[in-house]
Scaffold this active site. Structure first.
Site, mmCIF file in Angstrom:
data_model
loop_
_atom_site.group_PDB
_atom_site.id
_atom_site.type_symbol
_atom_site.label_atom_id
_atom_site.label_comp_id
_atom_site.label_asym_id
_atom_site.label_seq_id
_atom_site.Cartn_x
_atom_site.Cartn_y
_atom_site.Cartn_z
ATOM 1 N N LYS A 89 44.160 41.087 31.688
ATOM 2 C CA LYS A 89 43.425 42.160 30.989
ATOM 3 C C LYS A 89 43.386 41.874 29.496
ATOM 4 O O LYS A 89 42.350 41.985 28.863
ATOM 5 C CB LYS A 89 44.094 43.531 31.204
ATOM 6 C CG LYS A 89 43.924 44.191 32.531
ATOM 7 C CD LYS A 89 42.554 44.713 32.853
ATOM 8 C CE LYS A 89 41.671 43.689 33.478
ATOM 9 N NZ LYS A 89 41.710 43.443 34.860
ATOM 10 N N LYS A 136 30.389 40.563 35.476
ATOM 11 C CA LYS A 136 31.167 41.414 36.374
ATOM 12 C C LYS A 136 31.368 40.776 37.742
ATOM 13 O O LYS A 136 32.466 40.778 38.275
ATOM 14 C CB LYS A 136 30.468 42.761 36.520
ATOM 15 C CG LYS A 136 31.185 43.759 37.398
ATOM 16 C CD LYS A 136 32.390 44.319 36.702
ATOM 17 C CE LYS A 136 33.192 45.261 37.579
ATOM 18 N NZ LYS A 136 34.579 45.362 37.097
ATOM 19 N N ASN A 164 18.423 35.370 40.442
ATOM 20 C CA ASN A 164 19.887 35.382 40.326
ATOM 21 C C ASN A 164 20.404 34.390 41.355
ATOM 22 O O ASN A 164 20.063 34.488 42.534
ATOM 23 C CB ASN A 164 20.401 36.801 40.634
ATOM 24 C CG ASN A 164 21.906 36.862 40.771
ATOM 25 O OD1 ASN A 164 22.612 36.066 40.166
ATOM 26 N ND2 ASN A 164 22.393 37.793 41.561
ATOM 27 N N GLY A 165 21.204 33.418 40.923
ATOM 28 C CA GLY A 165 21.728 32.430 41.865
ATOM 29 C C GLY A 165 21.647 31.042 41.267
ATOM 30 O O GLY A 165 21.437 30.874 40.065
ATOM 31 N N GLU A 184 48.355 40.393 35.978
ATOM 32 C CA GLU A 184 47.179 41.234 35.747
ATOM 33 C C GLU A 184 47.166 41.775 34.309
ATOM 34 O O GLU A 184 46.108 41.820 33.667
ATOM 35 C CB GLU A 184 47.172 42.378 36.780
ATOM 36 C CG GLU A 184 46.082 43.409 36.618
ATOM 37 C CD GLU A 184 44.658 42.864 36.705
ATOM 38 O OE1 GLU A 184 44.468 41.696 37.072
ATOM 39 O OE2 GLU A 184 43.731 43.631 36.359
ATOM 40 N N ARG A 198 26.271 42.619 34.523
ATOM 41 C CA ARG A 198 26.175 41.394 35.332
ATOM 42 C C ARG A 198 25.879 40.161 34.484
ATOM 43 O O ARG A 198 25.907 39.038 34.984
ATOM 44 C CB ARG A 198 25.076 41.554 36.394
ATOM 45 C CG ARG A 198 25.314 42.698 37.348
ATOM 46 C CD ARG A 198 24.187 42.800 38.337
ATOM 47 N NE ARG A 198 24.144 41.655 39.213
ATOM 48 C CZ ARG A 198 24.833 41.516 40.328
ATOM 49 N NH1 ARG A 198 25.631 42.492 40.707
ATOM 50 N NH2 ARG A 198 24.726 40.441 41.060
ATOM 51 N N HIS A 223 62.407 27.865 33.215
ATOM 52 C CA HIS A 223 61.860 26.586 33.663
ATOM 53 C C HIS A 223 60.681 26.131 32.804
ATOM 54 O O HIS A 223 59.889 25.306 33.245
ATOM 55 C CB HIS A 223 61.454 26.689 35.141
ATOM 56 C CG HIS A 223 62.607 27.046 36.025
ATOM 57 N ND1 HIS A 223 63.553 26.136 36.421
ATOM 58 C CD2 HIS A 223 62.999 28.238 36.541
ATOM 59 C CE1 HIS A 223 64.469 26.736 37.164
ATOM 60 N NE2 HIS A 223 64.158 28.016 37.253
ATOM 61 N N TRP A 229 23.080 35.809 32.941
ATOM 62 C CA TRP A 229 24.360 35.141 32.682
ATOM 63 C C TRP A 229 24.076 33.658 32.913
ATOM 64 O O TRP A 229 23.796 33.241 34.034
ATOM 65 C CB TRP A 229 25.441 35.643 33.641
ATOM 66 C CG TRP A 229 26.802 35.096 33.351
ATOM 67 C CD1 TRP A 229 27.707 35.582 32.445
ATOM 68 C CD2 TRP A 229 27.425 33.969 33.963
ATOM 69 N NE1 TRP A 229 28.849 34.823 32.454
ATOM 70 C CE2 TRP A 229 28.701 33.825 33.372
ATOM 71 C CE3 TRP A 229 27.039 33.052 34.937
ATOM 72 C CZ2 TRP A 229 29.598 32.815 33.733
ATOM 73 C CZ3 TRP A 229 27.920 32.046 35.299
ATOM 74 C CH2 TRP A 229 29.187 31.935 34.704
ATOM 75 N N CYS A 246 23.731 37.714 36.447
ATOM 76 C CA CYS A 246 22.327 38.071 36.325
ATOM 77 C C CYS A 246 22.045 39.377 37.080
ATOM 78 O O CYS A 246 22.498 39.566 38.201
ATOM 79 C CB CYS A 246 21.380 37.011 36.859
ATOM 80 S SG CYS A 246 21.556 35.424 36.039
ATOM 81 N N GLU A 295 41.111 38.776 28.657
ATOM 82 C CA GLU A 295 39.666 38.832 28.901
ATOM 83 C C GLU A 295 38.925 39.777 27.953
ATOM 84 O O GLU A 295 37.763 39.543 27.664
ATOM 85 C CB GLU A 295 39.331 39.113 30.366
ATOM 86 C CG GLU A 295 39.574 40.499 30.857
ATOM 87 C CD GLU A 295 39.229 40.670 32.341
ATOM 88 O OE1 GLU A 295 38.355 39.976 32.850
ATOM 89 O OE2 GLU A 295 39.871 41.528 32.978
HETATM 90 C C1 AGP Z 1 38.863 41.066 36.269
HETATM 91 O O1 AGP Z 1 38.972 41.996 35.263
HETATM 92 C C2 AGP Z 1 37.565 40.402 36.436
HETATM 93 N N1 AGP Z 1 36.463 41.277 36.399
HETATM 94 C C3 AGP Z 1 37.521 39.388 37.572
HETATM 95 O O2 AGP Z 1 38.705 38.661 37.575
HETATM 96 C C4 AGP Z 1 37.260 39.940 38.997
HETATM 97 O O3 AGP Z 1 38.364 40.642 39.467
HETATM 98 C C5 AGP Z 1 36.913 38.760 39.927
HETATM 99 O O4 AGP Z 1 35.744 38.140 39.464
HETATM 100 C C6 AGP Z 1 36.762 39.161 41.364
HETATM 101 O O5 AGP Z 1 35.682 40.032 41.556
HETATM 102 P P1 AGP Z 1 35.475 40.823 42.914
HETATM 103 O O6 AGP Z 1 36.661 41.693 43.088
HETATM 104 O O7 AGP Z 1 34.210 41.580 42.710
HETATM 105 O O8 AGP Z 1 35.366 39.808 44.010
#
Ligand code: AGP
Length: 611
Positions: A488, A606, A99-100, A484, A27, A507, A75, A2, A491
């Site tokens: 990527k 985000k 937000n929260g 990672e 957000r 394994h 969100w 949010c 997501e």
């Molecule tokens: C990764 O591409 C994501 N945006 C997500 O995994 C992100 O790294 C994670 O939410 C942690 O966020 P931060 O680094 O702001 O704590």
């Protein structure tokens, strides 16, 4: 999670609020809404399910206008994405954005329903505004009603409230959700994050937990919610500029951010590396020799991509400083009663500095007396303020939901920490330290070279875009880069992808290999190279398709040239930065070809400021 914006001042506020939302849409983008008090003194509210563009369309036929207002991009947590659940929520003269998560919303709602209130949404937010309306009827004074309401809430919130009976005032408060106050000549802004207000001001006040701010057209006052004590925090100057939060001609923020990485890496090490003496110095981290000599164990804790950076740091710090390192997901760490004391360094990593689990992990460390430090990108964020020392990455605003430049700058910050530590404690000879610094100086040039020759990655993206599954394999410090790379891809392109330590393939995952399974292998020259070659043979023997990122030059044994992308040679500790780049680009191009929403992938936001 949010984005919220508020404005009060002499100017027409609608564009300011909509502009602010556009800069906060990363957000959350399930729904959006705006509320303003118009010239007739009445609240006007327009809300819309879906992205901000939908709200823009609705406003064209149903304009709102005024010099005071609030706006929100959501969100969804409580209640599905829909217009009825979109913010602002209204009750009586009040409209509120939030937000929260309000943890006790169910019991509060029950009480209000008993009193005859009828709720129109499934959100926890509507409970706050209904409670405010009820408190206002019982209480003498608006401000006191706000205080009484906020004191009854359990959970996390950043809220901004507009009141048509007091149209020259905005009220805002925060607890464990971010909120900043922006100050311009005669205008005041509220926002979840700095980019929302950058076109108007760079002077900000970072509000603290359980502070309430009352904004009028003449000024503002901040007080503690608990005891009403007045607070006078010094406004700070933000060193980001508005251009940094724009696409600058790129099709997507993610692509721009990928290409910004050499610059971001330089900015991250520039201020802390003494290039002449080949030394690392960072006073803000507050981690000098006296503390480092005491540290017996290190915990590095983070979420998502930042967690992958933490995994790389384990190799760096154990390798260079010979101190044992444990790496934890923040959500697990905070709930397993970790054994911490003052011989422990707890290092948390967060781009946003607002991730709820990471922040809770940091609090756990502080409560248990560990030395708590943070690596953060956003200056003034909650984690930056809570930690006992901060090492900032200088990535600049990262808007694309998929983290790219934040990740590589985190790797560089962690490398700087490891080199500094090894130097301070004498764990590595002076020549090694100088060599490490030299490697770092050469890194941005190597990154540039990778980013300037990406035809092969484009071709891979075209060829593999419709495959259903991908496997990423690596060993040593490149293993987290396999994780990672897979994150990527999944997501932003929604293709199922798994990252694995190559030694684990036998394994279990080997059962998945067939002619429909591309396997991305990360090959650095060195002691693990031969073992990776064995993994490649095993994949090939089962008809799997090998794609390779290979250090130095293509290798016949790996397969045809067109399936190998060459990475510049680099040290064991910095090669993770270089190997990350083609994987980011591959995910990006696959996503573009599949037509997904690259910067705002479905279901994601985000920064995850709720648990
Ligand atoms: C990764 O591409 C994501 N945006 C997500 O995994 C992100 O790294 C994670 O939410 C942690 O966020 P931060 O680094 O702001 O704590």
């Amino acid at each position: 999670m949010c984005g919220i914006v508020g404005y009060i001042g002499p100017d027409e506020g609608r564009e300011i609020l909509m502009n602010g939302l556009a800069r906060l849409e990363y957000r959350g983008y399930d729904s959006a809404g705006i509320a303003m008090v118009g010239a007739d003194g009445r609240l006007q509210i327009v809300r819309c399910e879906g992205k901000l563009s939908g709200l823009g369309g609705k406003l064209a036929s149903n304009p709102v206008s005024g010099t005071v207002g609030v706006a929100h991009t959501r969100w969804a947590t409580h209640g599905r994405p829909s217009e009825e659940n979109a913010h602002p929520h209204r009750c009586g003269p009040f409209a509120l954005v939030h937000n929260g998560i309000i943890e006790n919303y169910a019991s509060l709602k029950q009480e209000l329903e008993k009193g005859g209130h009828h709720f129109a949404s499934q959100t926890d937010t509507e409970v706050i505004v209904a409670l405010l309306e009820s408190e206002r009827r019982k209480t003498n004074g608006y401000k006191q009603a706000v205080r009484n309401t906020l004191k009854k809430l359990k959970g996390s919130y950043a809220v901004v409230i507009i009141n048509e009976e007091e149209p020259d005032m905005l009220v805002a408060a925060r607890k464990e959700s971010p909120l900043i106050l922006g100050l311009a000549d005669s205008s005041f802004f509220l926002a979840s994050d700095v980019p929302a207000i950058l076109p108007y001001t760079r002077r900000v006040v970072y509000l603290n937990d359980e502070e309430v701010v009352f904004l009028s057209r003449e000024g503002y006052s901040i007080e503690s919610l608990l005891d009403g004590e007045e607070r006078n925090p010094e406004p700070q100057q933000v060193n980001w500029n508005p251009i940094m939060a724009e696409k600058a001609g790129y099709k997507h923020f993610m692509l721009k951010e990928i290409y910004e990485q050499p610059r971001a890496v330089i900015d991250t090490f520039r201020s802390v590396v003494d290039l002449d003496r080949k030394e690392v110095v960072f006073p803000e981290l507050n981690l000098g020799k006296a503390v480092l000599d005491k540290i017996e164990r290190v915990f590095i804790v983070a979420c998502g991509t930042s967690y992958h950076a933490a995994l790389v740091a384990k190799y760096m710090i154990e390798g260079l400083c010979r101190v044992p390192v444990e790496v934890d997901l923040a959500s697990e760490f905070r709930s397993r009663d970790p054994i911490l004391d003052d011989n422990v360094l707890l290092l948390v990593i967060s781009q946003s500095g607002e991730t709820a689990d990471t922040r809770a992990a940091l609090k756990e460390g502080l409560d248990k007396g560990a030395h708590c430090r943070a690596i953060v990108n956003v200056v003034g964020s909650s984690i930056a303020r809570l930690a006992q020392g901060v090492l900032y990455t200088h990535a600049g605003p990262e808007i694309g939901v998929a983290s790219t430049k934040a990740f590589t700058t985190q790797l560089v910050a962690l490398y700087l920490l490891a080199v500094h530590w090894a130097a301070q404690t004498g764990k590595q000879p002076r020549e090694t330290i100088e060599q490490c610094v030299q490697e770092l100086i050469e890194l941005p040039g190597k990154m540039e070279r990778i980013l300037s020759d990406t035809d092969k990655i484009d071709a891979w993206a075209k060829h593999f875009k419709d495959f259903k599954d991908f496997l990423y394999l690596a060993r040593g410090p490149l293993y987290p880069i396999a994780l990672e790379g897979a994150l990527k891809l999944k997501e932003i392109s929604y293709i199922h992808a798994e990252g694995y330590a190559a030694g684990e393939m036998k394994h279990g995952p080997i059962a998945l290999i067939d002619a429909e399974m591309p396997v991305m292998v990360l090959l650095r020259r060195g002691p693990l190279f031969e073992k990776m070659i064995s993994n490649i043979q095993e994949v090939r023997a089962r008809d799997g398709i090998i794609l390779a990122l290979i250090e130095g030059e293509p290798s016949e044994i790996v397969g045809p040239d067109q399936n190998q992308f060459v990475i510049q040679p680099s040290s064991e500790w910095l090669s993770p930065v270089l190997f990350s780049l083609p994987l980011q680009l591959l995910a990006y191009h696959v996503a573009v070809l599949r037509g997904t929403d690259v910067d705002q992938p479905r279901n994601l936001a985000k920064s995850v400021t709720v648990e």
